[in-house]
Design a protein around this motif. Structure first.
Motif, PDB file in Angstrom:
ATOM      1  N   ASP A  80       3.732   0.032 -19.757  1.00  0.00           N
ATOM      2  CA  ASP A  80       4.786  -0.967 -19.687  1.00  0.00           C
ATOM      3  C   ASP A  80       5.812  -0.686 -18.603  1.00  0.00           C
ATOM      4  O   ASP A  80       6.621  -1.551 -18.266  1.00  0.00           O
ATOM      5  CB  ASP A  80       5.493  -1.073 -21.036  1.00  0.00           C
ATOM      6  N   SER A  81       5.840   0.532 -18.044  1.00  0.00           N
ATOM      7  CA  SER A  81       6.804   0.855 -16.992  1.00  0.00           C
ATOM      8  C   SER A  81       6.353   0.343 -15.638  1.00  0.00           C
ATOM      9  O   SER A  81       7.155   0.259 -14.709  1.00  0.00           O
ATOM     10  CB  SER A  81       7.021   2.369 -16.914  1.00  0.00           C
ATOM     11  N   ILE A  82       5.066  -0.012 -15.513  1.00  0.00           N
ATOM     12  CA  ILE A  82       4.526  -0.497 -14.246  1.00  0.00           C
ATOM     13  C   ILE A  82       4.082  -1.943 -14.423  1.00  0.00           C
ATOM     14  O   ILE A  82       3.383  -2.274 -15.380  1.00  0.00           O
ATOM     15  CB  ILE A  82       3.350   0.372 -13.764  1.00  0.00           C
ATOM     16  N   ILE A  83       4.478  -2.786 -13.509  1.00  0.00           N
ATOM     17  CA  ILE A  83       4.077  -4.199 -13.516  1.00  0.00           C
ATOM     18  C   ILE A  83       2.969  -4.387 -12.491  1.00  0.00           C
ATOM     19  O   ILE A  83       3.112  -4.004 -11.321  1.00  0.00           O
ATOM     20  CB  ILE A  83       5.278  -5.094 -13.183  1.00  0.00           C
ATOM     21  N   ILE A  84       1.838  -4.972 -12.955  1.00  0.00           N
ATOM     22  CA  ILE A  84       0.681  -5.179 -12.090  1.00  0.00           C
ATOM     23  C   ILE A  84       0.429  -6.670 -11.971  1.00  0.00           C
ATOM     24  O   ILE A  84       0.509  -7.423 -12.956  1.00  0.00           O
ATOM     25  CB  ILE A  84      -0.564  -4.473 -12.647  1.00  0.00           C
ATOM     26  N   LYS A  85       0.080  -7.058 -10.771  1.00  0.00           N
ATOM     27  CA  LYS A  85      -0.188  -8.469 -10.511  1.00  0.00           C
ATOM     28  C   LYS A  85      -1.404  -8.580  -9.604  1.00  0.00           C
ATOM     29  O   LYS A  85      -1.551  -7.812  -8.648  1.00  0.00           O
ATOM     30  CB  LYS A  85       1.025  -9.114  -9.851  1.00  0.00           C
ATOM     31  N   ILE A  86      -2.310  -9.567  -9.939  1.00  0.00           N
ATOM     32  CA  ILE A  86      -3.508  -9.810  -9.144  1.00  0.00           C
ATOM     33  C   ILE A  86      -3.499 -11.283  -8.748  1.00  0.00           C
ATOM     34  O   ILE A  86      -3.431 -12.174  -9.605  1.00  0.00           O
ATOM     35  CB  ILE A  86      -4.786  -9.479  -9.925  1.00  0.00           C
ATOM     36  N   ASP A  87      -3.536 -11.514  -7.430  1.00  0.00           N
ATOM     37  CA  ASP A  87      -3.541 -12.872  -6.899  1.00  0.00           C
ATOM     38  C   ASP A  87      -4.801 -13.096  -6.071  1.00  0.00           C
ATOM     39  O   ASP A  87      -5.329 -12.170  -5.441  1.00  0.00           O
ATOM     40  CB  ASP A  87      -2.319 -13.126  -6.019  1.00  0.00           C
ATOM     41  N   SER A  88      -5.243 -14.339  -6.075  1.00  0.00           N
ATOM     42  CA  SER A  88      -6.383 -14.714  -5.252  1.00  0.00           C
ATOM     43  C   SER A  88      -5.891 -15.072  -3.860  1.00  0.00           C
ATOM     44  O   SER A  88      -4.743 -15.525  -3.685  1.00  0.00           O
ATOM     45  CB  SER A  88      -7.138 -15.903  -5.875  1.00  0.00           C
ATOM     46  N   SER A  89      -6.760 -14.863  -2.897  1.00  0.00           N
ATOM     47  CA  SER A  89      -6.377 -15.187  -1.522  1.00  0.00           C
ATOM     48  C   SER A  89      -6.139 -16.681  -1.355  1.00  0.00           C
ATOM     49  O   SER A  89      -5.434 -17.106  -0.433  1.00  0.00           O
ATOM     50  CB  SER A  89      -7.465 -14.716  -0.550  1.00  0.00           C
ATOM     51  N   SER A  90      -6.700 -17.468  -2.271  1.00  0.00           N
ATOM     52  CA  SER A  90      -6.503 -18.916  -2.203  1.00  0.00           C
ATOM     53  C   SER A  90      -5.168 -19.355  -2.784  1.00  0.00           C
ATOM     54  O   SER A  90      -4.818 -20.529  -2.721  1.00  0.00           O
ATOM     55  CB  SER A  90      -7.651 -19.627  -2.941  1.00  0.00           C
ATOM     56  N   GLY A  91      -4.466 -18.440  -3.412  1.00  0.00           N
ATOM     57  CA  GLY A  91      -3.143 -18.752  -3.939  1.00  0.00           C
ATOM     58  C   GLY A  91      -3.070 -18.736  -5.440  1.00  0.00           C
ATOM     59  O   GLY A  91      -1.978 -18.822  -6.001  1.00  0.00           O
ATOM     60  N   GLY A  92      -4.142 -18.601  -6.139  1.00  0.00           N
ATOM     61  CA  GLY A  92      -4.097 -18.583  -7.588  1.00  0.00           C
ATOM     62  C   GLY A  92      -3.738 -17.215  -8.125  1.00  0.00           C
ATOM     63  O   GLY A  92      -4.027 -16.183  -7.526  1.00  0.00           O
ATOM     64  N   ALA A 136     -11.794  -7.043  -1.491  1.00  0.00           N
ATOM     65  CA  ALA A 136     -12.807  -8.080  -1.732  1.00  0.00           C
ATOM     66  C   ALA A 136     -12.955  -8.291  -3.228  1.00  0.00           C
ATOM     67  O   ALA A 136     -12.869  -7.352  -4.027  1.00  0.00           O
ATOM     68  CB  ALA A 136     -14.139  -7.672  -1.114  1.00  0.00           C
ATOM     69  N   GLY A 137     -13.225  -9.541  -3.639  1.00  0.00           N
ATOM     70  CA  GLY A 137     -13.322  -9.865  -5.057  1.00  0.00           C
ATOM     71  C   GLY A 137     -14.595  -9.336  -5.718  1.00  0.00           C
ATOM     72  O   GLY A 137     -14.618  -9.113  -6.917  1.00  0.00           O
ATOM     73  N   GLY A 138     -15.635  -9.097  -4.956  1.00  0.00           N
ATOM     74  CA  GLY A 138     -16.891  -8.596  -5.536  1.00  0.00           C
ATOM     75  C   GLY A 138     -17.770  -9.728  -6.029  1.00  0.00           C
ATOM     76  O   GLY A 138     -17.268 -10.718  -6.557  1.00  0.00           O
ATOM     77  N   ASP A 139     -19.113  -9.556  -5.882  1.00  0.00           N
ATOM     78  CA  ASP A 139     -20.083 -10.565  -6.336  1.00  0.00           C
ATOM     79  C   ASP A 139     -19.751 -11.944  -5.786  1.00  0.00           C
ATOM     80  O   ASP A 139     -19.798 -12.949  -6.496  1.00  0.00           O
ATOM     81  CB  ASP A 139     -20.156 -10.616  -7.868  1.00  0.00           C
ATOM     82  N   GLY A 140     -19.376 -11.965  -4.515  1.00  0.00           N
ATOM     83  CA  GLY A 140     -19.117 -13.254  -3.865  1.00  0.00           C
ATOM     84  C   GLY A 140     -17.805 -13.885  -4.207  1.00  0.00           C
ATOM     85  O   GLY A 140     -17.538 -15.012  -3.816  1.00  0.00           O
ATOM     86  N   ARG A 141     -16.972 -13.214  -4.952  1.00  0.00           N
ATOM     87  CA  ARG A 141     -15.666 -13.757  -5.314  1.00  0.00           C
ATOM     88  C   ARG A 141     -14.724 -13.707  -4.103  1.00  0.00           C
ATOM     89  O   ARG A 141     -14.900 -12.879  -3.199  1.00  0.00           O
ATOM     90  CB  ARG A 141     -15.071 -12.986  -6.470  1.00  0.00           C
ATOM     91  N   ARG A 143     -11.334 -12.931  -1.847  1.00  0.00           N
ATOM     92  CA  ARG A 143     -10.526 -11.715  -1.740  1.00  0.00           C
ATOM     93  C   ARG A 143      -9.311 -11.774  -2.669  1.00  0.00           C
ATOM     94  O   ARG A 143      -8.774 -12.847  -2.916  1.00  0.00           O
ATOM     95  CB  ARG A 143     -10.068 -11.517  -0.298  1.00  0.00           C
ATOM     96  N   LEU A 144      -8.945 -10.602  -3.105  1.00  0.00           N
ATOM     97  CA  LEU A 144      -7.829 -10.505  -4.052  1.00  0.00           C
ATOM     98  C   LEU A 144      -6.691  -9.685  -3.448  1.00  0.00           C
ATOM     99  O   LEU A 144      -6.902  -8.806  -2.604  1.00  0.00           O
ATOM    100  CB  LEU A 144      -8.298  -9.856  -5.348  1.00  0.00           C
ATOM    101  N   ILE A 145      -5.513  -9.954  -3.945  1.00  0.00           N
ATOM    102  CA  ILE A 145      -4.320  -9.178  -3.551  1.00  0.00           C
ATOM    103  C   ILE A 145      -3.789  -8.499  -4.802  1.00  0.00           C
ATOM    104  O   ILE A 145      -3.367  -9.171  -5.754  1.00  0.00           O
ATOM    105  CB  ILE A 145      -3.249 -10.084  -2.926  1.00  0.00           C
ATOM    106  N   LEU A 146      -3.831  -7.162  -4.797  1.00  0.00           N
ATOM    107  CA  LEU A 146      -3.376  -6.363  -5.940  1.00  0.00           C
ATOM    108  C   LEU A 146      -1.962  -5.879  -5.660  1.00  0.00           C
ATOM    109  O   LEU A 146      -1.692  -5.287  -4.608  1.00  0.00           O
ATOM    110  CB  LEU A 146      -4.303  -5.176  -6.165  1.00  0.00           C
ATOM    111  N   SER A 147      -1.060  -6.076  -6.584  1.00  0.00           N
ATOM    112  CA  SER A 147       0.337  -5.651  -6.429  1.00  0.00           C
ATOM    113  C   SER A 147       0.773  -4.864  -7.647  1.00  0.00           C
ATOM    114  O   SER A 147       0.360  -5.174  -8.770  1.00  0.00           O
ATOM    115  CB  SER A 147       1.258  -6.868  -6.241  1.00  0.00           C
ATOM    116  N   ALA A 148       1.622  -3.868  -7.414  1.00  0.00           N
ATOM    117  CA  ALA A 148       2.172  -3.061  -8.508  1.00  0.00           C
ATOM    118  C   ALA A 148       3.626  -2.730  -8.197  1.00  0.00           C
ATOM    119  O   ALA A 148       3.987  -2.472  -7.039  1.00  0.00           O
ATOM    120  CB  ALA A 148       1.364  -1.786  -8.705  1.00  0.00           C
ATOM    121  N   ALA A 149       4.450  -2.744  -9.211  1.00  0.00           N
ATOM    122  CA  ALA A 149       5.878  -2.458  -9.026  1.00  0.00           C
ATOM    123  C   ALA A 149       6.383  -1.602 -10.180  1.00  0.00           C
ATOM    124  O   ALA A 149       5.842  -1.644 -11.284  1.00  0.00           O
ATOM    125  CB  ALA A 149       6.668  -3.755  -8.927  1.00  0.00           C
ATOM    126  N   ILE A 150       7.429  -0.834  -9.913  1.00  0.00           N
ATOM    127  CA  ILE A 150       8.040   0.020 -10.935  1.00  0.00           C
ATOM    128  C   ILE A 150       9.556  -0.080 -10.827  1.00  0.00           C
ATOM    129  O   ILE A 150      10.115  -0.156  -9.724  1.00  0.00           O
ATOM    130  CB  ILE A 150       7.560   1.487 -10.778  1.00  0.00           C
TER     131      ILE A 150
END
Length: 459
Positions: A80-92, A136-141, A143-150
């Motif tokens: 709970d001390s770390i906030i994680i966020k995953i976004d798609s390259s398309s904006g979702g 890369a998203g994997g299996d043809g998915r 690309r993803l953007i991984l973010s983490a904050a504390i």
């Protein structure tokens, strides 16, 4: 404005130095801890980003494949001390463990996939540190953007408490250092207090007190030596003044006593005119001696305060000596004493004062030279100085008397007798004062029934 003591000055300087040192040390410690927290937070965020990237890459397609949201919920729910966020390259947005707007530039992340970017920002009063990376998203998915904050609130609270405790410790350490500085300064300045006590103990009756140079630090040894030399001069001057007062009282007592006695005797009964004239003539002789003595003492008093020459002129010394020979010729013939001169030289100075100095030596030489004795004057014109030597035959002056021969009223029985023709005892003192006023030097030697006075005058 009151003068601050040296101990107080050193204590204040020591306290200021301690404040500067402790403040610098505190700043370095605080900065090091903050840098440690920054490195620790970003290291933890980098680890979370890479862990999340591995989880996402390992997701497989198939019937009812688990979604990214389900995987992340089960994996990071306890962080709970770390906030994680995953976004798609398309904006979702595929996953977000907290409502935070990450200030990362998606375009820059997508242009550098696999490279972690770090930043820090504020949201209101809350400070965040964050890291992000594109994969890369994997299996043809896509690309993803991984973010983490504390959130760094716990660090700020800790640093505030640490700064408060560190400030209190610095204040206490500074006060303790100032106390130590005062003790060290007081102990280090102990020799000065000893010097003060010794100087305070010096009085008119205790002029023999001296500073213990051997127990004083090297930095103060020179000062102590100079103070000891000053005490030596004071003792010598006071001793000379004491002896001078005693001598002058003794010298003045005799002629004054003679005047009083002769006057009382003359008034004891009626006398003839001739008898009164004889008594008055005798009194005149005593008064002339008193007047001569007072004039000589005034001259010596001026000499002690820096005798200035009334005039300066260039003259031949041998011509002045010839004039003195003519003046003392009758007295020399009466005592059957011969006078001769050799050499010549030129001198720049006051002619009358030089005549007086040589006259004093010449009259003494005539007085103490036995019958058929010889007085020899020799002038030598050197490169650096003109030297005049006056030698006469007579009894040898003892070595212990030569040291005091130029002192006021000093007489040695072997060289001088107490008789009616004796002077005031100031002639040699006046001679030395005149020679010194001309920047010269006078010395005396006596051996084998021959006494020589040497006067040296620099060019």
């Amino acid at each position: 404005m009151p003068i601050v003591s040296l101990t107080t000055r050193l204590t204040l300087l020591f306290a200021l130095v301690s404040i500067a040192v402790f403040a610098s040390l505190g700043f370095l410690i605080k900065h090091s801890i903050e840098e440690h927290f920054v490195a620790q937070d970003f290291a933890e965020l980098d680890d979370k980003i890479r862990t999340t990237a591995n989880l996402v890459k390992n997701l497989k397609t198939g019937e009812n494949p688990p979604s990214i949201h389900e995987v992340m919920e089960n994996t990071v729910v306890d962080h709970d001390s770390i906030i994680i966020k995953i976004d798609s390259s398309s904006g979702g947005q595929l996953f977000a463990s907290g409502p935070i707007a990450f200030p990362f530039n998606k375009t820059q992340l997508l242009n550098k996939p696999g490279q972690i970017q770090r930043t820090a920002w504020n949201e209101g009063d809350i400070r965040y540190r964050g890291a992000a990376m594109a994969i890369a998203g994997g299996d043809g998915r896509p690309r993803l953007i991984l973010s983490a904050a504390i959130e760094t609130t716990r660090h700020r609270v800790f640093m505030q408490q640490f700064a408060k405790e560190l400030s209190g410790l610095m204040v206490a350490a500074t006060l303790f250092s100032a106390l130590l500085g005062w003790l060290v300064a007081r102990q280090g300045l102990a020799p000065l207090r000893l010097m003060r006590a010794k100087a305070k103990s010096v009085t008119a009756t205790r002029l023999d007190q001296r500073l213990p140079v051997e127990t004083i630090p090297a930095e103060l040894a020179t000062l102590a030596q100079e103070l000891n030399r000053m005490f030596d001069r004071l003792e010598e001057s006071f001793s000379r003044l004491t002896h001078f007062s005693s001598d002058i009282a003794h010298e003045l007592r005799t002629p004054i006593s003679n005047l009083m006695t002769q006057t009382q005797v003359s008034l004891s009964r009626a006398r003839s005119t001739q008898e009164y004239q004889e008594i008055l003539a005798s009194n005149v002789e005593e008064l002339e001696k008193l007047s001569r003595m007072i004039s000589d003492m005034l001259f010596l008093a001026k000499a002690e305060h820096g005798l200035e020459l009334p005039s300066r002129e260039h003259f031949a010394l041998e011509l002045e000596i010839v004039k003195l020979f003519d003046f003392y010729e009758a007295l020399a013939d009466e005592r059957q004493v011969r006078m001769q001169m050799q050499g010549s030289g030129e001198l720049i100075g006051d002619r009358l004062m030089i005549d007086r100095a040589i006259s004093n030596l010449l009259s003494n030489a005539i007085r103490y030279t036995p019958e058929d004795g010889l007085i020899d004057l020799h002038i030598e014109q050197g490169i650096d100085a003109l030297t005049l030597t006056i030698c006469n035959e007579g009894k040898t002056i003892p070595e212990q008397d030569l040291t005091y021969l130029f002192d006021r009223f000093y007489r040695c029985d072997q060289a001088r007798g107490h008789n009616e023709t004796e002077g005031t005892g100031l002639g040699l003192s006046i001679t030395r004062a005149i020679v010194n006023a001309h920047g010269g030097h006078i010395s005396v030697k006596s051996a084998n029934n021959r006494t020589c006075f040497t006067l040296s005058f620099p060019h």
